[in-house]
Design a protein around this motif. Structure first.
Motif, PDB file in Angstrom:
ATOM      1  N   LYS A  39       0.940  -1.205  -0.023  1.00 57.53           N
ATOM      2  CA  LYS A  39       0.157  -0.140   0.164  1.00 57.53           C
ATOM      3  C   LYS A  39       1.021   1.195   0.049  1.00 57.53           C
ATOM      4  CE  LYS A  39      -3.820   2.416   2.284  1.00 57.53           C
ATOM      5  NZ  LYS A  39      -4.724   2.258   3.664  1.00 57.53           N
ATOM      6  N   SER A  40       1.961   1.373   0.755  1.00 53.96           N
ATOM      7  CA  SER A  40       2.706   2.476   0.827  1.00 53.96           C
ATOM      8  C   SER A  40       3.516   2.975  -0.518  1.00 53.96           C
ATOM      9  CB  SER A  40       3.791   2.458   2.056  1.00 53.96           C
ATOM     10  OG  SER A  40       4.448   1.431   2.081  1.00 53.96           O
ATOM     11  N   THR A  41       3.886   1.749  -1.156  1.00 56.34           N
ATOM     12  CA  THR A  41       4.310   1.933  -2.392  1.00 56.34           C
ATOM     13  C   THR A  41       3.504   2.854  -3.321  1.00 56.34           C
ATOM     14  OG1 THR A  41       5.969   0.166  -2.475  1.00 56.34           O
ATOM     15  CG2 THR A  41       4.997   0.778  -4.864  1.00 56.34           C
ATOM     16  N   ILE A  42       2.146   2.263  -3.385  1.00 57.98           N
ATOM     17  CA  ILE A  42       0.920   3.030  -4.037  1.00 57.98           C
ATOM     18  C   ILE A  42       0.763   4.396  -3.704  1.00 57.98           C
ATOM     19  CG2 ILE A  42      -1.176   2.721  -4.925  1.00 57.98           C
ATOM     20  CD1 ILE A  42       0.463   0.810  -6.387  1.00 57.98           C
ATOM     21  N   MET A  43       0.731   4.595  -2.416  1.00 54.87           N
ATOM     22  CA  MET A  43       0.668   5.935  -1.598  1.00 54.87           C
ATOM     23  C   MET A  43       1.776   6.781  -2.245  1.00 54.87           C
ATOM     24  SD  MET A  43      -0.298   4.851   2.052  1.00 54.87           S
ATOM     25  CE  MET A  43      -0.841   6.573   2.847  1.00 54.87           C
ATOM     26  N   MET A  44       3.112   6.364  -2.298  1.00 52.33           N
ATOM     27  CA  MET A  44       4.127   7.295  -2.520  1.00 52.33           C
ATOM     28  C   MET A  44       4.142   7.611  -4.095  1.00 52.33           C
ATOM     29  SD  MET A  44       7.400   6.081  -0.224  1.00 52.33           S
ATOM     30  CE  MET A  44       7.574   4.285  -0.454  1.00 52.33           C
ATOM     31  N   LYS A  45       3.434   6.457  -4.883  1.00 45.62           N
ATOM     32  CA  LYS A  45       3.597   6.597  -6.132  1.00 45.62           C
ATOM     33  C   LYS A  45       2.535   7.973  -6.575  1.00 45.62           C
ATOM     34  CE  LYS A  45       2.462   4.179 -10.753  1.00 45.62           C
ATOM     35  NZ  LYS A  45       1.562   5.050 -11.283  1.00 45.62           N
ATOM     36  N   GLN A  46       1.315   7.777  -5.893  1.00 44.09           N
ATOM     37  CA  GLN A  46       0.341   8.702  -6.055  1.00 44.09           C
ATOM     38  C   GLN A  46       0.855  10.042  -5.326  1.00 44.09           C
ATOM     39  OE1 GLN A  46      -3.611   7.212  -5.581  1.00 44.09           O
ATOM     40  NE2 GLN A  46      -4.279   9.150  -4.709  1.00 44.09           N
ATOM     41  N   GLY A 262      26.195  11.383  -7.088  1.00 42.87           N
ATOM     42  CA  GLY A 262      24.709  11.124  -6.668  1.00 42.87           C
ATOM     43  C   GLY A 262      24.164  11.930  -5.587  1.00 42.87           C
ATOM     44  N   ARG A 263      22.824  12.102  -5.461  1.00 45.08           N
ATOM     45  CA  ARG A 263      22.277  12.450  -4.164  1.00 45.08           C
ATOM     46  C   ARG A 263      21.220  11.335  -3.351  1.00 45.08           C
ATOM     47  NH1 ARG A 263      22.671  16.715  -7.851  1.00 45.08           N
ATOM     48  NH2 ARG A 263      20.783  15.645  -8.739  1.00 45.08           N
ATOM     49  N   ILE A 264      21.117  11.476  -2.312  1.00 42.07           N
ATOM     50  CA  ILE A 264      20.477  10.673  -1.235  1.00 42.07           C
ATOM     51  C   ILE A 264      19.500  11.330  -0.560  1.00 42.07           C
ATOM     52  CG2 ILE A 264      20.215   8.587   0.098  1.00 42.07           C
ATOM     53  CD1 ILE A 264      23.424   9.191  -1.680  1.00 42.07           C
ATOM     54  N   PHE A 265      18.316  11.199  -0.482  1.00 39.05           N
ATOM     55  CA  PHE A 265      17.514  11.817   0.637  1.00 39.05           C
ATOM     56  C   PHE A 265      16.949  10.430   1.493  1.00 39.05           C
ATOM     57  CE2 PHE A 265      12.961  12.506   1.866  1.00 39.05           C
ATOM     58  CZ  PHE A 265      13.025  13.277   2.903  1.00 39.05           C
ATOM     59  N   HIS A 266      17.146  10.753   2.628  1.00 38.97           N
ATOM     60  CA  HIS A 266      16.977   9.770   3.810  1.00 38.97           C
ATOM     61  C   HIS A 266      15.873  10.120   4.621  1.00 38.97           C
ATOM     62  CE1 HIS A 266      18.980   6.624   6.962  1.00 38.97           C
ATOM     63  NE2 HIS A 266      17.636   6.754   6.965  1.00 38.97           N
ATOM     64  N   THR A 267      14.947   9.391   4.758  1.00 41.86           N
ATOM     65  CA  THR A 267      13.876   9.786   5.868  1.00 41.86           C
ATOM     66  C   THR A 267      13.317   8.382   6.712  1.00 41.86           C
ATOM     67  OG1 THR A 267      11.440  10.311   6.206  1.00 41.86           O
ATOM     68  CG2 THR A 267      11.638   9.378   4.100  1.00 41.86           C
ATOM     69  N   THR A 268      13.492   8.713   7.802  1.00 39.73           N
ATOM     70  CA  THR A 268      13.073   7.630   8.786  1.00 39.73           C
ATOM     71  C   THR A 268      11.568   7.440   9.113  1.00 39.73           C
ATOM     72  OG1 THR A 268      13.537   8.751  10.995  1.00 39.73           O
ATOM     73  CG2 THR A 268      15.294   7.857   9.924  1.00 39.73           C
ATOM     74  N   LEU A 269      10.987   8.270   8.544  1.00 33.90           N
ATOM     75  CA  LEU A 269       9.412   8.379   8.783  1.00 33.90           C
ATOM     76  C   LEU A 269       8.694   7.567   7.948  1.00 33.90           C
ATOM     77  CD1 LEU A 269       9.082  12.144   9.326  1.00 33.90           C
ATOM     78  CD2 LEU A 269       9.239  10.432  11.098  1.00 33.90           C
ATOM     79  N   GLY A 270       7.718   7.108   8.292  1.00 32.69           N
ATOM     80  CA  GLY A 270       6.621   6.363   7.415  1.00 32.69           C
ATOM     81  C   GLY A 270       6.574   5.002   7.659  1.00 32.69           C
ATOM     82  N   HIS A 271       6.054   4.861   9.236  1.00 34.17           N
ATOM     83  CA  HIS A 271       6.128   3.385   9.531  1.00 34.17           C
ATOM     84  C   HIS A 271       4.647   2.497   9.031  1.00 34.17           C
ATOM     85  CE1 HIS A 271       5.682  -0.045  12.313  1.00 34.17           C
ATOM     86  NE2 HIS A 271       4.392   0.299  12.721  1.00 34.17           N
ATOM     87  N   ASP A 272       3.576   3.470   8.967  1.00 29.50           N
ATOM     88  CA  ASP A 272       2.292   2.517   8.560  1.00 29.50           C
ATOM     89  C   ASP A 272       1.602   3.659   7.751  1.00 29.50           C
ATOM     90  OD1 ASP A 272       0.305   0.741   8.265  1.00 29.50           O
ATOM     91  OD2 ASP A 272       0.642   0.021  10.349  1.00 29.50           O
ATOM     92  N   ASP A 273       0.473   3.231   7.271  1.00 25.04           N
ATOM     93  CA  ASP A 273      -0.375   4.066   6.236  1.00 25.04           C
ATOM     94  C   ASP A 273      -0.578   5.353   6.955  1.00 25.04           C
ATOM     95  OD1 ASP A 273      -2.106   2.861   7.907  1.00 25.04           O
ATOM     96  OD2 ASP A 273      -3.321   2.030   6.367  1.00 25.04           O
ATOM     97  N   TYR A 274      -0.967   5.141   8.250  1.00 28.68           N
ATOM     98  CA  TYR A 274      -1.621   6.583   9.003  1.00 28.68           C
ATOM     99  C   TYR A 274      -0.296   7.566   9.095  1.00 28.68           C
ATOM    100  CZ  TYR A 274      -0.250   3.335  12.686  1.00 28.68           C
ATOM    101  OH  TYR A 274       0.499   2.224  13.276  1.00 28.68           O
ATOM    102  N   SER A 275       1.148   6.804   9.279  1.00 32.03           N
ATOM    103  CA  SER A 275       2.392   7.860   9.103  1.00 32.03           C
ATOM    104  C   SER A 275       2.449   8.308   7.952  1.00 32.03           C
ATOM    105  CB  SER A 275       3.324   6.809   9.581  1.00 32.03           C
ATOM    106  OG  SER A 275       3.106   5.895  10.625  1.00 32.03           O
ATOM    107  N   CYS A 276       2.342   7.747   6.752  1.00 29.53           N
ATOM    108  CA  CYS A 276       2.520   8.216   5.350  1.00 29.53           C
ATOM    109  C   CYS A 276       1.433   9.326   5.191  1.00 29.53           C
ATOM    110  CB  CYS A 276       2.540   7.142   4.466  1.00 29.53           C
ATOM    111  SG  CYS A 276       3.793   5.756   4.621  1.00 29.53           S
ATOM    112  N   GLU A 277       0.315   9.269   5.682  1.00 25.96           N
ATOM    113  CA  GLU A 277      -0.687  10.342   5.376  1.00 25.96           C
ATOM    114  C   GLU A 277      -0.426  11.445   6.127  1.00 25.96           C
ATOM    115  OE1 GLU A 277      -4.167   8.241   7.144  1.00 25.96           O
ATOM    116  OE2 GLU A 277      -4.615   7.524   5.120  1.00 25.96           O
TER     117      GLU A 277
END
Ligand SMILES: [Zn+2]
Length: 320
Positions: A39-46, A262-277
């Motif tokens: 689900k989070s893959t699709i959330m991030m895509k959208q 190259g460049r990297i962005f690293h976020t430790t956030l995003g545990h579950d769907d409500y975190s990604c919202e």
């Protein structure tokens, strides 16, 4: 007449360019201890495609792990049939075409099976030549024994990581950036809660315009991360206020790094769907992906961005 049409043309050009030449993003996934991953893959895509800046493809290992809870989202990736296994297993045919993309987003997680050596080398080459990479939440748990990967993400947790991998890096309560070589394992977190985030570098393209302090939604505050931590800017830290914090430190939550060109962005956030919202997650993520792809950020900070007092979120609704 001539003048008017010229002005019209010049005004129209940036718009024409931005709609035609979208940044190409590849989300890679398939094995993650976080069952939200399909689900989070699709959330991030959208989230990315809604900005109008990105075109997103997905590449998935043919053997998946922990894909059951969100299996309804699996076919939306458009990657064909995959096989969910009880244990993570290496996919000998996992060869994402990194070089066809501007930026690669990893939604792998803890215990992800090793990629084929040629795929590891291909990512290293892609990054050294100026590619972009984004590590989301448990992607910094992956591949503890792959040195170049650990250089890209800067800091990681769990696996067999310890002092051999590099220092703990964090901010003290006094606001000092600490690199701590003391021995010990890597990776810990208290219970999920709304985390207060402090922006440490306010003039970076990713953080520019964010309030100095803002709140996540319910998420995990990763702590005790350690790694090479080279060519790394800690953009923002989180403080675990759950009452069961593993440390009394301000832990890195948003980081910007370079690896070769190259460049990297690293976020430790995003545990579950409500975190990604969380609006803080969405905006730091889409800005971080753009920065990793181009070195610049053109997206504004929206009016519903969280503040020091208010956590904000956008309920995810799948676009048909
Ligand atoms: Zn987690």
């Amino acid at each position: 007449m001539m003048k008017i049409s010229l002005i019209f043309l010049i005004g129209f050009l940036p718009f024409a360019f931005s709609t035609e030449a979208k940044l190409k993003v590849l989300i890679i996934d398939g094995q993650n201890n976080h069952e939200v991953w399909p689900k989070s893959t699709i959330m991030m895509k959208q989230y990315l495609e809604e900005t109008g800046l990105f075109k997103v493809d997905i590449c998935r290992t043919k053997f998946t792990w922990k894909g059951e809870r969100e299996k309804a989202y699996l076919p939306l990736a458009g990657v064909g049939e995959t096989q969910d296994l009880k244990e993570p297993k290496s996919d000998p045919d996992f060869f994402p075409a990194f070089s066809k993309y501007d930026v690669v987003v990893s939604n792998f997680g803890w215990m992800a099976a090793d990629w084929p050596k040629t795929t590891q080398k291909a990512l290293e080459k892609f990054m050294a030549k100026g590619g972009g990479f984004v590590s989301v939440h448990a992607a910094d748990n992956s591949f503890p024994d792959w040195l170049e990967y650990n250089k890209m993400i800067g800091l990681g947790g769990w696996g067999d990581r310890n002092e051999k991998d590099g220092p703990y890096v964090y901010y003290s309560n006094e606001g000092e950036l600490i690199r701590d070589n003391s021995p010990g394992g890597a990776g810990a977190h208290g219970p999920q809660h709304i985390i207060p985030v402090t922006v440490r570098v306010a003039d970076h393209p990713i953080t520019k315009g964010m309030p100095k302090k803002w709140l996540t939604t319910k998420d995990e505050c990763y702590a005790k991360l350690r790694g090479p931590g080279e060519n790394m800017i800690i953009l923002a830290t989180g403080k675990d206020m759950s009452g069961k914090a593993p440390t009394d430190r301000h832990e890195p939550v948003l980081m910007a790094l370079t690896y070769g060109k190259g460049r990297i962005f690293h976020t430790t956030l995003g545990h579950d769907d409500y975190s990604c919202e969380s609006v803080g997650f969405i905006i730091s993520f889409t800005r971080g992906v753009e920065w990793a792809a181009t070195g610049k950020v053109s997206q504004p900070i929206p009016s519903d961005f969280p503040t020091a007092e208010e956590s904000t979120s956008r309920k995810f609704e799948l676009k048909k």
